[in-house]
Motif scaffolding. Structure first.
Motif, PDB file in Angstrom:
ATOM      1  N   HIS A 245       0.803  -1.210   0.000  1.00 15.09           N
ATOM      2  CA  HIS A 245       0.000   0.000   0.000  1.00 15.09           C
ATOM      3  C   HIS A 245       0.838   1.264   0.000  1.00 15.09           C
ATOM      4  O   HIS A 245       0.545   2.204   0.691  1.00 15.09           O
ATOM      5  N   VAL A 246       1.865   1.294  -0.764  1.00 13.07           N
ATOM      6  CA  VAL A 246       2.604   2.536  -0.841  1.00 13.07           C
ATOM      7  C   VAL A 246       2.280   3.316  -2.103  1.00 13.07           C
ATOM      8  O   VAL A 246       2.722   4.418  -2.265  1.00 13.07           O
ATOM      9  N   ALA A 247       1.514   2.722  -2.971  1.00 11.58           N
ATOM     10  CA  ALA A 247       1.385   3.369  -4.262  1.00 11.58           C
ATOM     11  C   ALA A 247      -0.037   3.826  -4.536  1.00 11.58           C
ATOM     12  O   ALA A 247      -0.967   3.447  -3.867  1.00 11.58           O
ATOM     13  N   ALA A 248      -0.139   4.692  -5.521  1.00  9.42           N
ATOM     14  CA  ALA A 248      -1.410   4.997  -6.150  1.00  9.42           C
ATOM     15  C   ALA A 248      -2.398   5.743  -5.269  1.00  9.42           C
ATOM     16  O   ALA A 248      -2.594   5.417  -4.112  1.00  9.42           O
TER      17      ALA A 248
ATOM     18  N   GLY B 193      -6.064   6.970  -3.966  1.00 14.31           N
ATOM     19  CA  GLY B 193      -7.315   6.247  -3.791  1.00 14.31           C
ATOM     20  C   GLY B 193      -8.248   6.577  -4.933  1.00 14.31           C
ATOM     21  O   GLY B 193      -8.315   7.707  -5.396  1.00 14.31           O
TER      22      GLY B 193
ATOM     23  N   GLY C  86      -4.161  -4.772  -4.509  1.00 14.33           N
ATOM     24  CA  GLY C  86      -4.949  -3.720  -3.888  1.00 14.33           C
ATOM     25  C   GLY C  86      -5.626  -2.770  -4.852  1.00 14.33           C
ATOM     26  O   GLY C  86      -6.445  -1.973  -4.444  1.00 14.33           O
TER      27      GLY C  86
ATOM     28  N   ARG D 182       3.453   9.782   0.460  1.00 14.26           N
ATOM     29  CA  ARG D 182       3.541   8.508   1.162  1.00 14.26           C
ATOM     30  C   ARG D 182       3.629   8.771   2.647  1.00 14.26           C
ATOM     31  O   ARG D 182       4.298   9.688   3.086  1.00 14.26           O
TER      32      ARG D 182
END
Lengths: 362, 494
Positions: free
Chosen positions: A34-37, A39, A304, A359
């Protein structure tokens, strides 16, 4: 005001929400997933902007096709050819989208496709089909796919084998079983009812394209509109959070691989219809194309976040590219180079998008 | 270093930290989980750049732009997780990242000789530089890590919990090495949870709490241990805890925990929580308090004992069983254990209930959003937009979202692990009020906190935990911070 809280709560506030201290850093930061993109809200397929980029890429490819191959490219016949080529990859890629969104990977789909096509075309199966119905062949292929998927899923979810290794083992083993069953010979499909059904056209469009469309629509609905899809995103995004929310993470992981096996089985049926033969080499290396199409489509390899619309566009981009190379009599080697470039460019773009968001941890 | 401030998005990890380390001393850095120790270390190691504040190094201002810059300046770091590569030899590990090479060819013989020298200096001539690191014990790896720090001619070595993986004999050796270093004028910044170690090895102590320095340069010899614990666990500002509503006489015992044990962690834990009651677990890091909560919740499979909710025994080791019986857990590490950071707030709120809203397998996102919005309003969660990615919310509001999840679920038992961890001091009052409101609404609440004041202020009854055992159970009015500290110290010494 909710009923579960008394009114006294309303007076409890009044302190502005200052930025807080972070979660402690002493322990290892949670899953890398869950470090990217940023929501995404409930947009179909996740992010119109990204899909727009893919559409532009597809249109650009179309222009290249028209310019280089002219009418040979821009004919209805050729569009159908592209779609027929896209269909088998597309069905695999939809299943793969679920596995990858759920934080996994399935390297076995090409081999499972081959095994399903071989098993469904053995003399015994065909003999049974003669006396019953073509559905027997279809059922056999799907069952083979699902069983392989369940074995993958069980190894990964309950045996705690890394997905890469478990499905790599299945890749090798399924191919081997297919060779043993086929005795290294190609098995010709002689059941006319099967061929009649799957080689037919409906409204001028071949059945395999309809199947691809149906799988894509069902996949989109499943991922975006059902509890199954929500669980997939949760399990891929943060498995620990999903577990502590009461989601049965391992069971769901098993389902994901079973689903991928099922799509491999469907693709096996389509392959049988297209080539009219079951061969142990059917679907060789398809898994790599399917993964590439999914990733180019914008599904996060870390899990995710997944998009079926993106996957379909990724499939079309790859197959259109292949078609352009064929129409221009260019070598498959040059084609592979071009595909490689597309993958790199797409992933670089994806990372750009990901790093643009702040981040919480570094 | 003075006034170091480090922001992370939506959070402030360091909020004015002062630290002064002298050559040749062992300076100990103390603080609870989340106090900012690791962030501070990363700033010193050049891995993070501070937003403000300055670092002075040997009288000169110093800007650390990268880990390499820190190493060049003479600051070497031994991280908590051993940062050695198992597949390489000892010598290769020591010179990892600054290989001695002529035109790309490593000077194996020189390296081997120098590494042997360094190892001898560390009192470990027995370790062969050609040995593969994977074959060494944890202590051996620690030595390699230290040799690497020395190979940089470091004048300050940062050791982040170096003893965590060592047994007592190995710790003694570690201390011997540390003393050798300081005798040679090298400064050591030593981080550990183990207070008795700090007693043995430390010269001066700096205590961090909530990203601030709360005490600086305490001489180890003159500072009693209980004072240190008080500094670590005490209140940063005076918090007024709301008055507790007494538990109604004859309130049902909703949660009954009997003889619960988890091998290697805690044993024989029994307690009950009545409807409307808040029970607190007080203890230090590593006392087993979080493990107790997670075991009650089924996230860890108990090796003995039972958990009953409303009289019904739960299947051990099953989170779904606990959840459907009406237990909710707000975990200690909210971000890594509780939230889908990129998903919108409402989906985080309904993470355990979305299938209940759904018609068969088909999601009802409108219903979910409505239910989430209701709780968002009730808990005064800000910003109130249910579609915002939860990553963008502050820690306090993320915590409220966790609570909202279990309220939507209709939980009767709420397990709150460090409910104010990572929550701004100002927003804590809201969380406290919320905990009370939840209890008044008839829930059974269990609170775990490192802050003894917080546990005492919030709960009706307190269990004091140390070393995986419950040392004391009783009403929180009849016990004070000092008594809890005494118990914890006795228990930890045992």
């Amino acid at each position: 005001m909710s009923e579960s809280l008394p009114p006294s709560l309303a007076t409890a506030g009044g302190v502005p929400p200052d930025p807080d201290r972070p979660a402690p850093l002493e322990r290892g930061a949670g899953g890398a997933g869950h470090v990217a993109a940023p929501g995404r809200r409930g947009l179909p397929g996740g992010g119109l902007g990204r899909n727009l980029g893919l559409v532009i890429a597809l249109v650009a490819l179309g222009v290249v096709g028209v310019v280089t191959a002219g009418d040979r490219f821009a004919s209805l016949d050729n569009v159908m050819t592209i779609l027929r080529l896209a269909a088998i990859y597309g069905v695999l890629a939809v299943g793969m989208t679920f596995v990858i969104t759920g934080g996994g990977i399935d390297l076995s789909v090409g081999s499972v496709l081959g095994l399903a096509s071989v098993w469904a075309s053995t003399l015994a199966t065909q003999a049974m089909t003669e006396s019953f119905h073509w559905i027997v062949m279809v059922f056999t292929a799907l069952a083979v796919g699902v069983v392989c998927g369940v074995i993958n899923g069980a190894l990964i979810a309950y045996g705690k084998v890394v997905a890469f290794i478990a499905t790599l083992a299945m890749l090798v083993a399924a191919r081997g079983i297919a060779e043993i069953i086929a005795n290294r010979r190609t098995q010709i499909v002689e059941v006319d009812s099967f061929l009649d059904t799957f080689r037919a056209e409906l409204l001028g469009v071949s059945v395999s394209i309809w199947l691809f469309a149906a799988v894509a629509v069902a996949g989109w609905f499943l991922l975006n509109r059902t509890t199954f899809g929500r669980r997939t995103v949760a399990v891929g995004g943060n498995p620990e959070a999903a577990r502590l929310a009461g989601i049965r993470v391992r069971r769901h992981t098993l389902y994901l691989y079973a689903l991928s096996g099922l799509t491999a089985g469907i693709a096996g049926v389509m392959m049988l219809a297209r080539t009219t033969s079951g061969s142990s080499t059917n679907g060789s290396l398809y898994e790599l194309d399917a993964i590439a199409m999914v990733v180019v489509g914008g599904t996060l390899l870390a899990g995710g976040r997944g998009t079926i619309v993106g996957t379909v566009l990724g499939v079309l981009i790859f197959t259109t590219l292949t078609n352009i190379f064929i129409q221009n009599n260019l070598s498959t080697s040059a084609q592979s180079v071009a595909k490689g470039l597309i993958i790199v460019v797409a992933v670089l773009l994806q990372q750009r998008l990901a790093t643009r968001t702040p981040r919480a941890r570094t | 270093m003075r006034g170091i401030v480090k922001h992370f998005p939506g959070a402030k990890a360091l909020d004015g930290v002062d630290l002064e380390v002298r050559p040749g001393e062992v300076h100990c850095l103390l603080g609870q989980n989340g106090a900012g120790k690791s962030t501070l270390i990363k700033v010193l190691a050049g891995a993070h750049r501070p937003d403000s504040g300055e670092i002075t190094w040997a009288g000169e201002p110093l800007t650390l732009t990268s880990p390499v810059a820190a190493l060049r300046a003479g600051i070497a770091t031994m991280y908590q997780e051993l940062d050695v590569v198992d597949g390489l030899t000892v010598a290769e590990n020591v010179y990892l990242g600054h290989e001695l090479a002529t035109a790309g060819v490593t000077q194996r013989r020189t390296v081997r000789r120098r590494v042997a020298e360094v190892l001898a200096r560390l009192g470990h001539a027995d370790i062969s530089p050609q040995k593969e690191v994977g074959e060494l014990s944890a202590a051996g790896k620690q030595v390699v890590s230290m040799a690497r720090a020395l190979s940089h001619d470091a004048r300050l070595i940062i050791m982040d919990e170096p003893s965590a993986v060592l047994d007592s004999e190995e710790v003694a050796n570690l201390f011997r090495v540390v003393r050798g270093l300081t005798a040679a004028g090298v400064a050591v910044l030593y981080i550990s949870h183990r207070l008795e170690e700090i007693r043995q090895i430390g010269d001066r102590i700096t205590v961090l709490k909530d990203g601030r320095t709360v005490a600086e340069n305490l001489a180890v010899a003159d500072t009693p241990t209980r004072e240190l614990i008080r500094l670590m666990t005490g209140r940063a500002v005076d918090q007024v805890f709301p008055a507790r509503t007494p538990v109604a006489a004859g309130a049902e015992e909703v949660l009954q925990v009997e003889g619960l044990g988890l091998r290697g962690s805690f044993s024989d834990v029994s307690f009950t929580v009545r409807a409307g009651e808040v029970v607190g677990l007080a203890g230090l890091v590593g006392s087993g308090r979080s493990e107790i909560l997670e075991t009650v919740f089924g996230a860890r499979r108990a090796t003995s004992g039972s958990v009953r909710v409303g009289g019904r025994t739960l299947r051990p080791g099953s989170v779904p069983a606990a959840v459907s019986a009406g237990i909710g857990l707000a975990p200690e590490e909210r971000k890594s254990q509780g939230l889908l950071l990129d998903e919108p707030v409402y989906r985080n709120v309904t993470l355990s209930t979305f299938s209940r809203f759904a018609a068969g397998p088909v999601l009802d996102e409108r219903g979910e959003r409505r239910a989430a919005a209701e709780q968002i309003a009730a808990l005064e969660l800000r910003p109130s937009d249910p579609d915002r990615p939860i990553r963008t919310l502050s820690g306090g509001n993320q915590q409220k979202a966790m609570l909202a999840r279990w309220l939507v679920h209709g939980c009767r038992v709420l397990l709150l692990d460090e409910p104010t961890r990572g929550v701004d001091v100002g927003a804590r009052a809201e969380i406290y009020a919320l905990v009370h409101a939840l209890a008044e609404a008839g829930n059974a609440v269990v609170v775990v906190s490192s802050e003894i004041e917080e546990v005492l202020g919030l709960s009706h009854r307190v269990l004091v935990v140390a070393e995986g055992r419950v040392l004391h159970t009783g009403p929180s009015d009849e016990i004070d911070e000092h008594r809890v500290l005494d118990l914890v110290m006795e228990g930890s010494a045992a």
